[in-house]
Structure formats: C-alpha cells, structure tokens
Design an enzyme around this catalytic site. Structure first.
Site: not given
Length: 119
Positions: A71-72
């Site tokens: 993800c981020q």
C-alpha cells in the site's frame, strides 16, 4: 512486527529489497491502494485490487503464488495480508509500502507518459 500486524493477525512484514526479490522469483505484487494512488505511480507488473474490493475479488487471485501486498505506508497492506492469510493465501506485507519501495530505488511507473510519483 508492527502493533497493527499483531492486532490483525498478520505475519511478519518484509523490506522492499526482499519484496523485489520475491517478485523476481515469481511472487505477485498486489497493490491495495486507492485508484488515484495507483495512477500516480505503481510498481511494474503489480496487480491493483483496492483494499475495499479485496474480499470480493479473492477468486481472481492466484493460490499457487506467494502474494507480496503493498500500500502507501504498510498499514493497509498489513490488514490485507491478515485477510488473505485467513482465506488460505500465502501473503506477506511490504513494510513501509510504496514509499519504501521508491526510496529503495525500485521501479515505479504510471502506465502512461506521465512521471511517476508515490502519493
């Protein structure tokens, strides 16, 4: 293991170089970020399945390959990894997410001619 991974039952996460090595060896990099984050920049060859759609789309994921979830920053991927392992997938979360991937100098693309960024 982060407190979030322990709370959600996820396994130990890995760093960006180990993630890259696993992908080169045949693992699938599964990006669970939102569409706008994906469009801004993602790893070449990654598959995009936003976290909110993951449970509905489990049938489209390979069960014969390890999944490296990104993800981020690593929080959503830890949640996704916990979900995937509950459903019998072999999955591991990328600690630090796409930020760590990009900081390690690993490839990031947009799929078009725009410069890639990690948001």
């Amino acid at each position: 293991m982060s407190w979030l991974q322990r709370m959600l039952g996820g396994g130990q996460g890995i760093g960006p170089q180990e993630a890259h090595d696993l992908v080169r060896a045949g693992a699938l990099l599964l990006d669970v970020r939102e569409a706008s984050e994906w469009r801004a920049g993602h790893s070449p060859g990654a598959r995009h399945v936003p976290l909110e759609e993951l449970e509905r789309r489990l049938g489209g994921l390979p069960r014969d390959r390890r999944l490296v979830v990104v993800c981020q920053s690593g929080n959503r991927s830890a949640r996704a990894t916990a979900l995937l392992t509950r459903f019998g997938f072999e999955a591991v979360s990328l600690n630090g997410g796409m930020r760590a991937w990009a900081t390690a100098g690993l490839a990031v693309e947009t799929g078009n001619t725009q410069p890639a960024t990690v948001v």
